[in-house]
Design a protein around this motif. Structure first.
Motif, mmCIF file in Angstrom:
data_model
loop_
_atom_site.group_PDB
_atom_site.id
_atom_site.type_symbol
_atom_site.label_atom_id
_atom_site.label_comp_id
_atom_site.label_asym_id
_atom_site.label_seq_id
_atom_site.Cartn_x
_atom_site.Cartn_y
_atom_site.Cartn_z
ATOM 1 N N ARG A 143 -3.846 -13.761 27.360
ATOM 2 C CA ARG A 143 -3.752 -15.283 27.905
ATOM 3 C C ARG A 143 -2.311 -15.892 27.466
ATOM 4 N N ARG A 144 -2.087 -17.246 27.698
ATOM 5 C CA ARG A 144 -0.827 -17.803 27.341
ATOM 6 C C ARG A 144 -0.564 -17.854 25.833
ATOM 7 N N ASP A 145 -1.759 -17.770 25.065
ATOM 8 C CA ASP A 145 -1.657 -17.987 23.761
ATOM 9 C C ASP A 145 -1.401 -16.694 22.947
ATOM 10 N N THR A 146 -1.134 -15.719 23.804
ATOM 11 C CA THR A 146 -1.121 -14.511 23.191
ATOM 12 C C THR A 146 0.387 -13.923 22.716
ATOM 13 N N ALA A 147 0.568 -13.354 21.454
ATOM 14 C CA ALA A 147 1.945 -12.929 21.222
ATOM 15 C C ALA A 147 1.811 -11.528 20.841
ATOM 16 N N LEU A 148 2.755 -10.751 21.011
ATOM 17 C CA LEU A 148 2.876 -9.298 20.801
ATOM 18 C C LEU A 148 3.711 -9.069 19.387
ATOM 19 N N PHE A 149 3.070 -8.188 18.579
ATOM 20 C CA PHE A 149 3.966 -8.080 17.268
ATOM 21 C C PHE A 149 3.981 -6.426 16.926
ATOM 22 N N GLY A 150 5.337 -5.799 17.127
ATOM 23 C CA GLY A 150 5.277 -4.432 16.939
ATOM 24 C C GLY A 150 6.350 -4.033 15.843
ATOM 25 N N HIS A 151 6.060 -3.186 14.925
ATOM 26 C CA HIS A 151 6.652 -2.822 13.965
ATOM 27 C C HIS A 151 7.233 -1.352 13.972
ATOM 28 N N SER A 152 8.640 -1.050 13.771
ATOM 29 C CA SER A 152 9.129 0.144 13.839
ATOM 30 C C SER A 152 8.905 0.761 15.544
ATOM 31 N N MET A 153 8.145 1.930 15.479
ATOM 32 C CA MET A 153 7.859 2.426 16.739
ATOM 33 C C MET A 153 7.206 1.438 17.591
ATOM 34 N N GLY A 154 6.332 0.672 16.935
ATOM 35 C CA GLY A 154 5.375 -0.327 17.681
ATOM 36 C C GLY A 154 6.149 -1.382 18.330
ATOM 37 N N ALA A 155 7.493 -1.581 17.882
ATOM 38 C CA ALA A 155 8.460 -2.506 18.351
ATOM 39 C C ALA A 155 8.661 -2.047 19.935
ATOM 40 N N MET A 156 9.067 -0.644 20.147
ATOM 41 C CA MET A 156 9.176 -0.180 21.149
ATOM 42 C C MET A 156 8.175 -0.145 22.200
ATOM 43 N N VAL A 157 6.770 0.229 21.587
ATOM 44 C CA VAL A 157 5.845 0.111 22.530
ATOM 45 C C VAL A 157 5.422 -1.223 22.936
ATOM 46 N N PRO B 215 1.836 -15.583 31.338
ATOM 47 C CA PRO B 215 3.021 -15.138 30.449
ATOM 48 C C PRO B 215 2.643 -14.987 28.881
ATOM 49 N N LEU B 216 3.267 -13.968 28.426
ATOM 50 C CA LEU B 216 3.263 -13.980 26.871
ATOM 51 C C LEU B 216 3.703 -15.378 26.127
ATOM 52 N N ALA B 217 3.285 -15.616 25.039
ATOM 53 C CA ALA B 217 3.805 -16.734 24.134
ATOM 54 C C ALA B 217 4.953 -16.287 23.565
ATOM 55 N N ARG B 218 5.097 -15.036 23.122
ATOM 56 C CA ARG B 218 6.325 -14.433 22.293
ATOM 57 C C ARG B 218 6.102 -12.899 22.247
ATOM 58 N N LEU B 219 7.122 -12.154 22.088
ATOM 59 C CA LEU B 219 7.426 -10.677 21.740
ATOM 60 C C LEU B 219 8.146 -10.710 20.388
ATOM 61 N N ILE B 220 7.363 -10.163 19.350
ATOM 62 C CA ILE B 220 7.997 -10.170 17.919
ATOM 63 C C ILE B 220 8.290 -8.817 17.501
ATOM 64 N N VAL B 221 9.465 -8.502 17.470
ATOM 65 C CA VAL B 221 9.933 -6.788 16.908
ATOM 66 C C VAL B 221 10.296 -6.885 15.632
#
Length: 249
Positions: free
Chosen positions: A90-104, A119-125
């Motif tokens: 949903r529009r209120d969803t952000a993704l957060f990936g740490h280390s390998m998770g950032a690439m995924v 659209p995503l609210a944000r990508l956090i790497v």
């Protein structure tokens, strides 16, 4: 712990929620590091404010998915994740990936845009060099090399080295994950339309603050780089501080 219960069965297979918040207005989906599990984000979930629900991706081949086969490569893993969680973004969803998770998480974000309208609210790497900086097709590590790699990064993985039985249980998962990382090839494409927040541990030599600033090239929207005290696994020690940074962003 519970799986997500408001999506398809495929989504429930992939996502774990440690502190369900049905009334939350925002969702953060987290992607673990190499050898990591969804449980790595339990402290972050408990530190979240009431309006944020944290869901964590459970990769195949670990914990309650021990019998599931891990896809070969970051791209193949991202394809499967998008198939499972894409309809629920949903529009209120952000993704957060740490280390390998950032690439995924990055590859998931790229695949979401052409297939799902919200659209995503944000990508956090976090703690990972920008995809365009990754050296393609690095030589694979042998078991001794994997052990040294884990020791250098520190965190809970380095502690596991002291217990031979646990180490040998973890080794197959690490082999598969590091094979995916070292075979990753960035394919140039349009930058993301969502903002990117890049976070580095102040003492992390594998992904410095300067390295993290190079993620700027992968979005046409806002970008900000932040530093947290600590090394590669700073988030293990500072879940509350990290959650405050993420919610402010």
């Amino acid at each position: 712990m519970t799986t997500v219960d408001d999506r398809t069965s495929a989504t429930r297979e992939w996502l774990r929620i440690f502190d369900p918040r049905p009334a939350a207005t925002r969702r953060l989906i987290c992607f673990p590091h190499a050898g990591g599990t969804a449980a790595a984000f339990r402290p972050l979930a408990l530190a979240a404010p009431p309006d944020v629900e944290v869901a964590a991706v459970q990769y195949p081949g670990r914990q309650d998915r021990l019998g599931a086969e891990m896809p070969v490569g970051i791209a193949a893993l991202a394809d499967q994740i998008v198939e499972a969680i894409g309809p629920g973004i949903r529009r209120d969803t952000a993704l957060f990936g740490h280390s390998m998770g950032a690439m995924v998480a990055f590859e998931v974000a790229r695949r979401l845009r052409p297939r799902f309208p919200a659209p995503l609210a944000r990508l956090i790497v976090s703690a990972c060099k920008a995809p365009s900086d990754v050296v393609a097709r690095k030589p694979l590590l042998d078991d001794a090399g994997i052990r040294e790699f884990v020791r250098d990064l520190g965190g809970t993985g380095a502690v596991v080295l002291e217990n031979e039985d646990v180490w040998h249980l973890l080794l197959p998962t690490l082999r598969a994950d590091l094979r995916s990382i070292r075979s990753y090839e960035y394919r140039p494409g349009p930058p993301l339309g969502c903002p990117i927040v890049a976070v580095a541990g102040s003492r992390d030599e594998s992904a410095t603050v300067e390295d993290m600033r190079r993620w700027r090239a992968h979005t046409v929207s806002g970008f900000v780089a932040r530093s947290m005290p600590g090394g590669h696994f700073y988030l293990n020690d500072l879940p509350q501080e990290l959650m405050e940074l993420l919610t402010q962003a």
